[in-house]
Design an enzyme around this catalytic site. Structure first.
Site, short mmCIF file in Angstrom:
data_model
loop_
_atom_site.label_atom_id
_atom_site.label_comp_id
_atom_site.label_asym_id
_atom_site.label_seq_id
_atom_site.Cartn_x
_atom_site.Cartn_y
_atom_site.Cartn_z
N ASP A 133 -6.76 0.54 1.81
CA ASP A 133 -6.28 -0.82 1.56
C ASP A 133 -6.96 -1.35 0.31
OD1 ASP A 133 -4.63 -0.88 3.81
OD2 ASP A 133 -6.19 -1.71 5.10
N ASP B 104 1.89 -1.45 3.88
CA ASP B 104 1.90 -2.61 4.78
C ASP B 104 2.93 -3.64 4.30
OD1 ASP B 104 -0.19 -1.46 6.22
OD2 ASP B 104 -1.71 -2.46 5.00
#
Length: 197
Positions: A156, A170
């Protein structure tokens, strides 16, 4: 009249049996619908591949250039690029259940592939393509990244202020999910039919 027909020609109009005496060919029943379905599946695949490749390439760049480095400010304190490894779901929840998240992603992919056979709606194709590309992007991390197969931590790096750090996979999943909710409220089904409750 015969002279005029000789000069301009006459269109080829087959008789009832066809030019060679065979029965005239009729288009296969539902062939138009099958063609439309294939175009929607192609759209789904194109969106999925684009979402997957953007996620994969961005993560490769982040791991190579940003990991173990200071965060990069994009909009001051409001948005930064900050590489982290997330073994859990959003907000780092459930880090002990990485295998379960991997299984869920695999099930989502299977469901989308099965649903694609009945797909005749372009908006649904785009929505499912986003979900498929995002799920494949994070599943790739789960399988191939440390600490091991099916236990890998997702990369991330998009870090808004006061929010979870996330990635492009995401984002694709969230956008696909929002689009599905909108389509459902509008009464549009994946097969292209519209209903009003």
């Amino acid at each position: 009249m015969a002279e005029a027909e000789r000069i301009i020609g006459t269109p080829d109009i087959p008789d009832a049996e066809g030019a060679d005496g065979a029965e005239p060919q009729q288009p296969a029943e539902g062939s138009t619908q099958v063609g439309r379905g294939r175009k929607k599946i192609l759209a789904l695949l194109v969106v999925a591949v684009l979402a997957y490749l953007l996620d994969l390439i961005s993560k490769m760049i982040v791991v190579a250039k940003l990991e173990h480095e200071e965060p990069i400010e994009i909009f001051g304190e409001w948005l930064k690029f900050d590489a982290i490894r997330n073994a859990g779901a959003a907000f780092g929840i459930g880090e002990a259940f990485t295998v379960i998240f991997t299984a869920i992603a695999a099930v989502v992919i299977i469901v989308i592939v099965r649903l694609a056979r009945k797909l005749y709606s372009l908006p649904w194709a785009i929505a499912l393509g986003l979900l498929l590309g995002g799920a494949l992007g994070n599943l790739t991390d789960r399988i191939f990244r440390a600490p091991g197969v099916f236990k890998g931590a997702v990369v991330d790096f998009i870090a808004p202020a006061h929010f979870a750090v996330f990635n492009l996979a995401d984002s694709a999943i969230v956008c696909g999910g929002i689009l599905i909710v909108i389509l459902s409220f509008k009464g549009l089904d994946p097969d292209g039919t519209v209903h009003k409750d």
